[in-house]
Scaffold this motif. Structure first.
Motif, mmCIF file in Angstrom:
data_model
loop_
_atom_site.group_PDB
_atom_site.id
_atom_site.type_symbol
_atom_site.label_atom_id
_atom_site.label_comp_id
_atom_site.label_asym_id
_atom_site.label_seq_id
_atom_site.Cartn_x
_atom_site.Cartn_y
_atom_site.Cartn_z
ATOM 1 N N SER A 79 -11.237 -2.374 5.843
ATOM 2 C CA SER A 79 -10.631 -1.439 4.886
ATOM 3 C C SER A 79 -10.318 -0.080 5.487
ATOM 4 O O SER A 79 -9.486 0.666 4.956
ATOM 5 N N GLY A 80 -11.010 0.289 6.552
ATOM 6 C CA GLY A 80 -10.786 1.613 7.134
ATOM 7 C C GLY A 80 -11.321 2.738 6.288
ATOM 8 O O GLY A 80 -10.749 3.834 6.263
ATOM 9 N N THR A 81 -12.445 2.497 5.598
ATOM 10 C CA THR A 81 -13.003 3.547 4.730
ATOM 11 C C THR A 81 -14.291 4.156 5.280
ATOM 12 O O THR A 81 -14.860 5.044 4.647
ATOM 13 N N VAL A 87 -10.222 7.922 1.936
ATOM 14 C CA VAL A 87 -9.898 7.819 0.515
ATOM 15 C C VAL A 87 -8.540 7.134 0.332
ATOM 16 O O VAL A 87 -8.392 6.242 -0.521
ATOM 17 N N LEU A 88 -7.566 7.521 1.115
ATOM 18 C CA LEU A 88 -6.246 6.882 1.042
ATOM 19 C C LEU A 88 -6.360 5.384 1.291
ATOM 20 O O LEU A 88 -5.726 4.575 0.606
ATOM 21 N N ASN A 89 -7.174 5.003 2.258
ATOM 22 C CA ASN A 89 -7.348 3.582 2.562
ATOM 23 C C ASN A 89 -8.060 2.851 1.424
ATOM 24 O O ASN A 89 -7.738 1.696 1.121
ATOM 25 N N PHE A 90 -9.027 3.518 0.797
ATOM 26 C CA PHE A 90 -9.707 2.914 -0.355
ATOM 27 C C PHE A 90 -8.720 2.735 -1.504
ATOM 28 O O PHE A 90 -8.696 1.686 -2.163
ATOM 29 N N LYS A 94 -5.513 2.384 -1.307
ATOM 30 C CA LYS A 94 -4.588 1.301 -0.940
ATOM 31 C C LYS A 94 -5.247 -0.052 -1.151
ATOM 32 O O LYS A 94 -4.631 -0.976 -1.713
ATOM 33 N N ALA A 95 -6.502 -0.198 -0.721
ATOM 34 C CA ALA A 95 -7.207 -1.476 -0.841
ATOM 35 C C ALA A 95 -7.423 -1.870 -2.293
ATOM 36 O O ALA A 95 -7.570 -3.064 -2.602
ATOM 37 N N GLY A 148 -5.135 10.645 -1.971
ATOM 38 C CA GLY A 148 -6.150 11.245 -1.099
ATOM 39 C C GLY A 148 -7.169 12.077 -1.853
ATOM 40 O O GLY A 148 -8.098 12.617 -1.253
ATOM 41 N N ASN A 149 -7.000 12.189 -3.176
ATOM 42 C CA ASN A 149 -7.926 12.958 -4.012
ATOM 43 C C ASN A 149 -8.868 12.009 -4.751
ATOM 44 O O ASN A 149 -8.519 10.859 -5.026
#
Length: 272
Positions: free
Chosen positions: A45-47, A63-66, A68-69, A76-77
């Motif tokens: 996930s890259g988180t 956060v962006l990766n979360f 997206k997943a 990003g917030n």
């Protein structure tokens, strides 16, 4: 329920974001903690990111990766709605409806529900035994010295007993100490010593608590018995690992040979 600290882990005070004027270090640490816990279950996930309370570019990217997943708008917030998704395993563990025909079944089903939500400790500021799961089980306490196996056991029994309107503190005091529970068991004459248990397995019942004995009045680990067999018991226990450590990092389902280990058993029958 008596142990309700977990509720504080479900909330943040304001939207947290990169360079946010309302950023709060503790809330950012909570977010970073859950991003790491998510990464453990979703390694692609890259988180995963540092847990330092600083909402910098690395945290923003995590956060962006979360988002997206999880099919969320990639801002990003982190507002409360997104934080709800991050902390959903904890909420499910403590608040999902639990069924059972009696207290023993409720204890087993509650423990299984926690297990499937993957409670796991983190290392924050070079301290083990930290993170939202540990704080929830230990009423806000965390850090290397805070072994959390008894905190887990009491959280499960508390949650299950409260479904029936019972207070687990009539059975034992609120404590994080295996020694305190073992001593209580001796005083109430509801602790079966390992020598007796080895010869009469009928004295061990699902929902009871095992206590790993170091010396006759010193116990170093605990967990909940989920099944009893000829030579072994099945357990769900916290602060352990695959090797059965008394200071591991997870809640796990384990098999223990009670005929070769010094396992005393604390009966919950009086609460039933």
């Amino acid at each position: 329920m008596q142990k309700t600290f977990y509720q504080k882990e479900l909330l943040i005070k304001a939207v947290q974001q990169r360079k946010g004027v309302n950023n709060n270090k503790k809330d950012v640490e909570k977010i970073q903690s859950w991003l790491n816990l998510f990464a453990m279950q979703n390694p692609n996930s890259g988180t995963a990111t540092d847990i330092d309370g600083d909402f910098g570019p690395a945290t923003e990217k995590a956060v962006l990766n979360f988002q997206k997943a999880n099919g969320q708008p990639q801002t990003g917030n982190v507002d409360q709605n997104l934080f709800d998704k991050l902390v959903s395993p904890l909420k499910k563990a403590f608040e999902s409806p639990i069924s059972g025909n009696n207290l023993r079944e409720l204890i087993l089903n509650t423990a299984q529900n926690h297990l499937k939500n993957h409670p796991f400790e983190l290392v924050i500021n070079n301290q083990s035994n930290t993170g939202p799961w540990v704080r929830s089980y230990m009423d806000g306490h965390e850090g290397t010295e805070w072994f959390w196996c008894m905190g887990f056991v009491q959280a499960i029994i508390d949650q299950a007993a409260s479904i029936q309107g019972k207070n687990f503190k009539t059975l034992m005091p609120l404590t994080y100490s295996c020694d305190t529970v073992g001593t209580t068991g001796l005083q109430k004459k509801i602790l079966t010593r390992y020598q007796t248990a080895r010869t009469n397995s009928a004295l061990i019942k699902p929902g009871d608590i095992f206590l790993l004995q170091k010396t006759p009045n010193d116990w170093i680990h605990t967990g909940i018995v989920t099944a009893v067999h000829a030579d072994t018991i099945e357990t769900i226990e916290g602060n352990t690992n695959a090797g059965g450590s008394n200071n591991g990092n997870a809640v796990m389902n384990k098999i223990r040979n009670y005929k070769q280990s010094k396992l005393d058993f604390f009966s919950i029958e009086s609460l039933v």
